[in-house]
Design a protein around this motif. Sequence first.
Motif, PDB file in Angstrom:
ATOM      1  N   ILE A  57       3.626  32.175   7.951  1.00 37.35           N
ATOM      2  CA  ILE A  57       4.385  31.924   9.333  1.00 37.35           C
ATOM      3  C   ILE A  57       3.918  29.726   9.049  1.00 37.35           C
ATOM      4  O   ILE A  57       5.089  29.157   9.310  1.00 37.35           O
ATOM      5  CB  ILE A  57       4.231  31.930  10.628  1.00 37.35           C
ATOM      6  CG1 ILE A  57       4.169  33.599  10.643  1.00 37.35           C
ATOM      7  CG2 ILE A  57       3.992  31.254  11.866  1.00 37.35           C
ATOM      8  CD1 ILE A  57       3.823  34.046  12.162  1.00 37.35           C
ATOM      9  N   THR A  58       2.699  29.566   8.793  1.00 34.35           N
ATOM     10  CA  THR A  58       2.897  27.900   8.655  1.00 34.35           C
ATOM     11  C   THR A  58       2.740  27.420   7.715  1.00 34.35           C
ATOM     12  O   THR A  58       3.953  26.735   7.677  1.00 34.35           O
ATOM     13  CB  THR A  58       1.109  27.469   8.421  1.00 34.35           C
ATOM     14  OG1 THR A  58       0.842  28.506   9.026  1.00 34.35           O
ATOM     15  CG2 THR A  58       0.867  26.585   8.343  1.00 34.35           C
ATOM     16  N   TYR A  59       3.314  28.206   6.796  1.00 38.81           N
ATOM     17  CA  TYR A  59       4.396  27.842   5.277  1.00 38.81           C
ATOM     18  C   TYR A  59       6.124  27.606   5.875  1.00 38.81           C
ATOM     19  O   TYR A  59       7.138  27.161   5.320  1.00 38.81           O
ATOM     20  CB  TYR A  59       4.490  28.795   4.525  1.00 38.81           C
ATOM     21  CG  TYR A  59       3.059  28.829   3.274  1.00 38.81           C
ATOM     22  CD1 TYR A  59       3.156  27.645   2.435  1.00 38.81           C
ATOM     23  CD2 TYR A  59       2.964  29.758   3.535  1.00 38.81           C
ATOM     24  CE1 TYR A  59       2.134  26.988   1.858  1.00 38.81           C
ATOM     25  CE2 TYR A  59       1.866  29.629   2.087  1.00 38.81           C
ATOM     26  CZ  TYR A  59       1.124  28.374   1.352  1.00 38.81           C
ATOM     27  OH  TYR A  59       0.768  28.359   0.534  1.00 38.81           O
ATOM     28  N   LEU A  60       6.364  28.423   6.757  1.00 39.19           N
ATOM     29  CA  LEU A  60       7.781  28.336   7.517  1.00 39.19           C
ATOM     30  C   LEU A  60       8.287  26.810   8.780  1.00 39.19           C
ATOM     31  O   LEU A  60       9.050  26.429   8.454  1.00 39.19           O
ATOM     32  CB  LEU A  60       8.019  29.380   8.735  1.00 39.19           C
ATOM     33  CG  LEU A  60       8.154  30.788   7.299  1.00 39.19           C
ATOM     34  CD1 LEU A  60       8.826  32.298   8.585  1.00 39.19           C
ATOM     35  CD2 LEU A  60       9.390  31.097   6.997  1.00 39.19           C
ATOM     36  N   ARG A  61       6.730  26.714   8.868  1.00 42.72           N
ATOM     37  CA  ARG A  61       6.708  25.705   9.724  1.00 42.72           C
ATOM     38  C   ARG A  61       7.050  24.248   8.994  1.00 42.72           C
ATOM     39  O   ARG A  61       7.189  23.419   9.471  1.00 42.72           O
ATOM     40  CB  ARG A  61       5.666  25.596  10.957  1.00 42.72           C
ATOM     41  CG  ARG A  61       6.028  26.021  11.794  1.00 42.72           C
ATOM     42  CD  ARG A  61       4.395  26.564  12.385  1.00 42.72           C
ATOM     43  NE  ARG A  61       4.389  27.292  13.959  1.00 42.72           N
ATOM     44  CZ  ARG A  61       3.452  28.271  14.610  1.00 42.72           C
ATOM     45  NH1 ARG A  61       2.351  27.398  14.040  1.00 42.72           N
ATOM     46  NH2 ARG A  61       3.215  29.050  15.192  1.00 42.72           N
ATOM     47  N   GLN A  62       6.551  23.991   7.914  1.00 42.76           N
ATOM     48  CA  GLN A  62       6.109  23.396   7.373  1.00 42.76           C
ATOM     49  C   GLN A  62       7.652  22.820   6.545  1.00 42.76           C
ATOM     50  O   GLN A  62       7.855  22.659   4.935  1.00 42.76           O
ATOM     51  CB  GLN A  62       5.034  23.539   5.830  1.00 42.76           C
ATOM     52  CG  GLN A  62       3.751  23.058   7.121  1.00 42.76           C
ATOM     53  CD  GLN A  62       2.489  23.467   5.706  1.00 42.76           C
ATOM     54  OE1 GLN A  62       2.637  23.582   4.496  1.00 42.76           O
ATOM     55  NE2 GLN A  62       1.832  23.267   6.775  1.00 42.76           N
ATOM     56  N   LYS A  63       8.302  23.988   6.660  1.00 41.49           N
ATOM     57  CA  LYS A  63       9.997  24.474   5.961  1.00 41.49           C
ATOM     58  C   LYS A  63       9.346  24.703   4.387  1.00 41.49           C
ATOM     59  O   LYS A  63      10.561  24.929   3.322  1.00 41.49           O
ATOM     60  CB  LYS A  63      10.850  22.978   5.935  1.00 41.49           C
ATOM     61  CG  LYS A  63      10.698  22.142   7.042  1.00 41.49           C
ATOM     62  CD  LYS A  63      11.243  23.461   7.689  1.00 41.49           C
ATOM     63  CE  LYS A  63      12.055  22.250   9.452  1.00 41.49           C
ATOM     64  NZ  LYS A  63      11.753  23.524  10.580  1.00 41.49           N
ATOM     65  N   ASP A  64       8.611  25.420   3.974  1.00 40.70           N
ATOM     66  CA  ASP A  64       8.497  26.071   2.573  1.00 40.70           C
ATOM     67  C   ASP A  64       8.293  26.962   2.375  1.00 40.70           C
ATOM     68  O   ASP A  64       7.995  28.392   2.977  1.00 40.70           O
ATOM     69  CB  ASP A  64       7.029  25.216   1.962  1.00 40.70           C
ATOM     70  CG  ASP A  64       6.769  26.059   0.415  1.00 40.70           C
ATOM     71  OD1 ASP A  64       8.087  26.130   0.154  1.00 40.70           O
ATOM     72  OD2 ASP A  64       5.474  25.009   0.656  1.00 40.70           O
TER      73      ASP A  64
END
Length: 848
Positions: A422-429
């Motif tokens: 989910i943190t990757y998603l927040r970073q648009k990765d």
Amino acid sequence: MENVHLAGDEDDLYSGYNDYNPTLDSEELENDAGFQQAVRTSYGRRPPMTAKFPGTAMGARPLATSFGSRVPLASSMGRPMTGAVLDGASRPMTAVRAAGYTSSMTRGSTFDPLGQSRGPAPPLEAKNEDTPEEKIKILEKKVNDLIEESCMAQSMGALQLALEKAKEAGRKERALVRQREQSGNADNINLDLTYSVLLNLANQYANNEMYPEALNSYQVIVKNKMFSNAGRLKVNMANIYVKQKNYPKAIKFYRMALDQISNTHKEMRIKIMQNIGVVFVRLGQYSDAITSFEHIMSESPNVKTGFNLILCYYAIGDRERMKKAFQKLISVPLGIDDEDKYIPSNDDTSTNMVIEAIKNDKLHQMERDLKVLAEKYIMTAAKLIAPSIETSFAGGFDWCVDMVKSSQYVELANDLEINKAITYLRQKDFNQAVETLKTFEKKDSRVKSAAATNLSFLFFLEKDYDQADRYAELAMNADRYNPAALINKGNTVFVKQDYEKAAEFYKEALRNDSSCTEALYNLGLTYKRLNRLEEALDCFLKLHAILRNSAQVMYQLANLYEQLGDPQQAIEWLMQVISVTPTDPHALAKLGKLHDDEGDKSQAFQYYCESYRYFPSNIDVIMWLGAYYIETQFCEKAIQYFERAILIQPTQVKWQLIMASCYRRSGNYQKALETYKEIHRKFPDNVECLRFLVRLSTDMGLREVQEYATKLKKVEKMKEIREQRVKSGRESSARGRREGREGSAGSGDDVKAAPQTPSESKRFSPLLDSGRDSSHSSNSTKGERLSAKMMSLPGSNEPYETSSPKELDASYVDPLGPQMERPKTGAKKRMEDDDFADEELGDDLLPE
């Protein structure tokens, strides 16, 4: 006189010993007035005995002479003398047997040690309530009852009633003190009652947020040296100062209370120190807060204090101490028994019954709540410090996962891995997020289902519906009772327009979780697409009962009532929408349209103006307001709205023509002429503009009239040629198709005519649209009246089309537009929440 013996009588000297004294006749006590009076009251002396035997001067005392037999005489207190007869049994002369017992029953006496033969006791005399002691007791009881009623009212939420009862108890208690002083019993004041009254009054003041009065009541208790242990009430006073945000004074009173509590009350001292640390955090004094929290973690560690300590280290940016604090947090003992003890065995029936009884009792529920709270703190702390403790957030998550795997919270490691995605998603990765989630495909079913649900959601947002469907199936196979997986599966079917099947998946999700609002919302949209409006209305009404302040749900209800032909209900629901989102321009414009349809122009004008104020780029609202001012003969006010329309759609000639017409209607012919000239410069082939130029030039006597007339004739001629070409092209194509059909029918061939392609059917549409606009405009302007068709929106093939519903408001998706009609995804959106169940991606996110 039969018991009196004269001297010289030859009778037996011991003949009177078998007689008994009437004074000790217990059977006659009920009829003895003196004895009954003595029983009823303890005041005064017993009256003298009445004569038992008439004719004797001594009454109950038989006479005796020195020459005859000696008869026992009763003493003044009623005690029998030696030789008296007791209850028909002669008193023993020796000590061979116990006194009061005999082996023979005389005079027909029976053994009755409990005195049951005497009948019931007489009723007690009623208390005299007029005495000062009784009045004081009654008043004390009233005060205690009022305190109890006040506490009960506070527990039921009736805070005002509780305060009134507490005040009344205070008044009664003061009256009780005055009455004690008047009766001379001032030294016997009930301090416990006074303490209870003052404490309850202070608590009720605090509950009603009357903080100055509460502090005054607490001060009365604390300053009174007669109350023992009153110093700990300074904790309550400190809590009030915290609510008043007077943090320095709160810390002062917390420390004063801490000084007055002995070390034997260790738990109380720990709680006070925890409050001191929290107040220091609010003051921003993190070093002082760390001192308090570290002392607590060394004396009596708990998860709450451990989490607060991590927050303080995070605030000062100390990486190493963050790691140490996290290790302390995951090592805090919870004091919870292993869950295996609640698993019943097959051998012992009685043990299984006990386990079944304690499986869901309050103690086990408390243990579960404590464990959930600890997991929440650990997950939140890991998400907070992971990006800070290492050079990259991935390394920080990996360190946290390793620490958790070696602790008692092994099952949280997988949840942390999902949070990493989910943190990757927040970073648009998105690629890294997908790769991280794909690693869970071989894990246990619960984690596998959660990861597949999120992957399905991601692919759905990317409009890769095949992959979304694949991972939705994978999530369902891993956990068939996962409502989010069923919703995602229903969404993939919904976009394929298989609404009946989508409805089945949404219903199954609701059967698994009746509180799943996303499934209920999507089911309502599905019924709407199926034109089952009543069922859709039922779904959204149920959803409104759950989500009372959801603007989307209320808008859907308004739209359904409008489709069902009930505009008044639609207006009511739209009024609720703007009560929740008062700045929503589309809802305001919709209200204006409904009022306009009902014939209420003034209300419609008000809502359209509000909509224009919040969103001045809605071409529908601009058009309505301009037409309203033209209709009410305020053309100069309509000009500003059409100027805005020209800015939005600069290639649309009709807005410029309408603005020039407004100048002409308001009498400003010079400005109208300039506007027409500007329009002619931009659109030289516009017939309507040239006609107005010719007319205005003629009226104003300008020399350019002949030039404009020549241009007008040329443009009209070209228009006629163009129309003839279009007409001949249509006739030839129609004749060719008719001949082809006749030829195929006459020859008997099975060859069918090829269907006309969309490009063929639309081949001349731009020219037709242009000609239609121009010709219609010329017809409408002859009487200097604004045509209704002139006010219509441009066609879809024209540039700068009307704003789509999605463009109307960035903060509120139009329920009538394509965005609102698309179903909600089944993954959960609250990515910032702490529980694992909430860490899956957003349930009610609408796909872009």
